[in-house]
Design a protein around this motif. Structure first.
Motif, PDB file in Angstrom:
ATOM      1  N   VAL A 127      75.618 -16.588  99.977  1.00  0.00           N
ATOM      2  CA  VAL A 127      75.283 -15.805 101.158  1.00  0.00           C
ATOM      3  C   VAL A 127      76.517 -15.775 102.060  1.00  0.00           C
ATOM      4  CG1 VAL A 127      74.270 -17.805 102.354  1.00  0.00           C
ATOM      5  CG2 VAL A 127      73.641 -15.492 103.055  1.00  0.00           C
ATOM      6  N   GLU A 128      76.861 -14.607 102.548  1.00  0.00           N
ATOM      7  CA  GLU A 128      78.103 -14.423 103.307  1.00  0.00           C
ATOM      8  C   GLU A 128      78.039 -15.128 104.655  1.00  0.00           C
ATOM      9  OE1 GLU A 128      81.092 -10.765 104.628  1.00  0.00           O
ATOM     10  OE2 GLU A 128      78.991 -10.355 104.184  1.00  0.00           O
ATOM     11  N   THR A 223      81.614 -17.366 101.427  1.00  0.00           N
ATOM     12  CA  THR A 223      80.177 -17.573 101.318  1.00  0.00           C
ATOM     13  C   THR A 223      79.824 -19.052 101.349  1.00  0.00           C
ATOM     14  OG1 THR A 223      80.229 -17.696  98.888  1.00  0.00           O
ATOM     15  CG2 THR A 223      79.885 -15.508  99.867  1.00  0.00           C
ATOM     16  N   VAL A 224      78.565 -19.310 101.697  1.00  0.00           N
ATOM     17  CA  VAL A 224      77.914 -20.573 101.362  1.00  0.00           C
ATOM     18  C   VAL A 224      77.297 -20.400  99.981  1.00  0.00           C
ATOM     19  CG1 VAL A 224      75.887 -21.996 101.863  1.00  0.00           C
ATOM     20  CG2 VAL A 224      77.472 -21.388 103.698  1.00  0.00           C
ATOM     21  N   GLU A 225      77.521 -21.381  99.123  1.00  0.00           N
ATOM     22  CA  GLU A 225      77.009 -21.341  97.747  1.00  0.00           C
ATOM     23  C   GLU A 225      75.987 -22.451  97.575  1.00  0.00           C
ATOM     24  OE1 GLU A 225      78.622 -21.710  93.119  1.00  0.00           O
ATOM     25  OE2 GLU A 225      79.986 -22.037  94.811  1.00  0.00           O
ATOM     26  N   VAL A 245      67.334 -18.308 100.815  1.00  0.00           N
ATOM     27  CA  VAL A 245      68.614 -18.846 101.276  1.00  0.00           C
ATOM     28  C   VAL A 245      69.192 -17.968 102.379  1.00  0.00           C
ATOM     29  CG1 VAL A 245      71.013 -19.261 100.615  1.00  0.00           C
ATOM     30  CG2 VAL A 245      69.155 -20.106  99.166  1.00  0.00           C
ATOM     31  N   ARG A 246      69.139 -16.655 102.201  1.00  0.00           N
ATOM     32  CA  ARG A 246      69.642 -15.774 103.260  1.00  0.00           C
ATOM     33  C   ARG A 246      68.862 -15.990 104.555  1.00  0.00           C
ATOM     34  NH1 ARG A 246      69.934  -9.256 102.742  1.00  0.00           N
ATOM     35  NH2 ARG A 246      67.677  -9.473 102.495  1.00  0.00           N
ATOM     36  N   ALA A 247      67.549 -16.126 104.447  1.00  0.00           N
ATOM     37  CA  ALA A 247      66.736 -16.346 105.648  1.00  0.00           C
ATOM     38  C   ALA A 247      67.056 -17.691 106.286  1.00  0.00           C
ATOM     39  CB  ALA A 247      65.255 -16.245 105.297  1.00  0.00           C
TER      40      ALA A 247
END
Length: 358
Positions: A127-128, A223-225, A245-247
């Motif tokens: 997620v960016e 990003t976070v991975e 994950v995005r939320a």
């Protein structure tokens, strides 16, 4: 957001098959796309490959890309006499083979049995984030919720020909690496970078690519991975991971950090519990720190990120998909049901291939 998925390469009969170099040669001969992702790539072992999606913002687009990636990987595998199966571990007894690569051979030499037995398949969500400070804030917020993501994805009840009693035995095997598992809070980007520098200074790992935290800052992308999940049997379950994950990332940026964050030692116990029973037993409630039925804790996660899901237009879909997982079961539940119906190792893998490529 984007998704990377690792798959087992298997014979049409179902046994692990060390043909990754041939599959990758076929992939390299196809036209390339200049955008990040969208590739079929090598993994650590010759019995597996990895796919990735392009970055996207739309959930339906992501689901279409995940399904297309699975079909493409399977088509390439078939050209090498193989199929792909979305299983976190192989049910067969297998002596896996390291990919013919200098770095992989160095890892095998340095880490011995841990590397020799490391035939596992995960699902990684990107997620960016704007910068390392924002990324560290997201990582710290994710810490108590990663266990719930693992429980939803758990898809590896077998290991070396035996039933393990775990929903995610992949996470137990993966946890043998020296950098794997939950982390303490980083605080900010500088705090994260200090930890990575200390790990590299110890010369225990080869490079920052061997930072195997449950969630980390990507070394390749802004990003976070999140790496805690098993590869999901069903493509929609992989997209559920990405959407949650995005939320969680959006929620992190509008929520103050807790005054007393949960210690990493406690998180390891929570994560072990999620690996043991998945969605069929109790998980630990992040708000209470005590066990509650898995459905309740999953519901607590959805409630925690509800505002972000509403803003993205994802709430109704997430609630439906969560309901599917809780009623149908995660991949581990489905595998055990196939066993109960009489499937042996080969038949189980063949059924997994059908679901993977559906």
């Amino acid at each position: 957001m984007g998704v990377e998925e690792e798959f087992l390469l298997v014979t049409p009969q179902g046994e692990p098959y060390a043909v990754a170099p041939t599959v990758l040669r076929h992939a390299a001969a196809e036209p390339s796309d200049p955008r990040p992702g969208g590739d079929v790539e090598k993994e650590f072992k010759q019995e597996q490959v990895e796919t990735s999606t392009h970055p996207c913002t739309d959930r339906d687009d992501l689901l279409a890309q995940v399904r297309d990636g699975r079909r493409r990987a399977d088509a390439l595998a078939q050209r090498a006499g193989a199929r792909v199966a979305a299983l976190g571990t192989a049910p067969h007894v297998v002596e896996s083979t390291v990919i013919p690569d200098r770095r992989a051979n160095e890892i095998r030499a340095r880490f011995g049995q841990t590397a020799r037995e490391q035939l596992t398949c995960g699902c990684h969500v990107h997620v960016e984030v704007a910068d390392d400070d924002e990324g560290a804030r997201v990582l710290d917020h994710l810490r108590p919720w990663n266990q719930v993501l693992l429980a939803l994805s758990a898809n590896s009840p077998s290991w070396l020909g035996a039933s393990t009693g775990y929903a995610s035995y992949r996470s137990q095997v993966w946890g043998r690496w020296p950098t794997a598992g939950p982390t303490a809070p980083f605080g900010d980007g500088a705090g994260y970078r200090r930890v990575i520098a200390d790990l590299l200074r110890s010369e225990t790992v080869l490079d920052d690519g061997m930072v195997y935290f449950d969630a980390r800052l990507s070394a390749r992308y802004p990003t976070v991975e999140v790496r805690v999940a098993d590869v999901c049997l069903d493509a929609a379950d992989a997209v559920l991971q990405a959407t949650l994950v995005r939320a969680l990332a959006e929620t992190a940026l509008r929520t103050d950090p807790p005054a007393e964050p949960v210690r990493a030692e406690v998180l390891r116990a929570w994560t072990w519990r999620a690996a043991r029973s998945g969605v069929t037993g109790d998980l630990v409630s992040p708000s209470a720190g005590t066990p509650r039925p898995a459905a309740d804790v999953v519901g607590e996660l959805v409630d925690h990120v509800r505002d972000a899901l509403v803003e993205a237009g994802d709430l109704d879909w997430v609630e439906r998909q969560v309901g599917h997982v809780l009623r149908r079961g995660n991949g581990a539940v489905q595998q055990l049901a196939w066993r109960a119906e009489g499937a042996d190792d080969d038949a189980l893998v063949q059924r997994a291939v059908d679901v993977t490529t559906a």
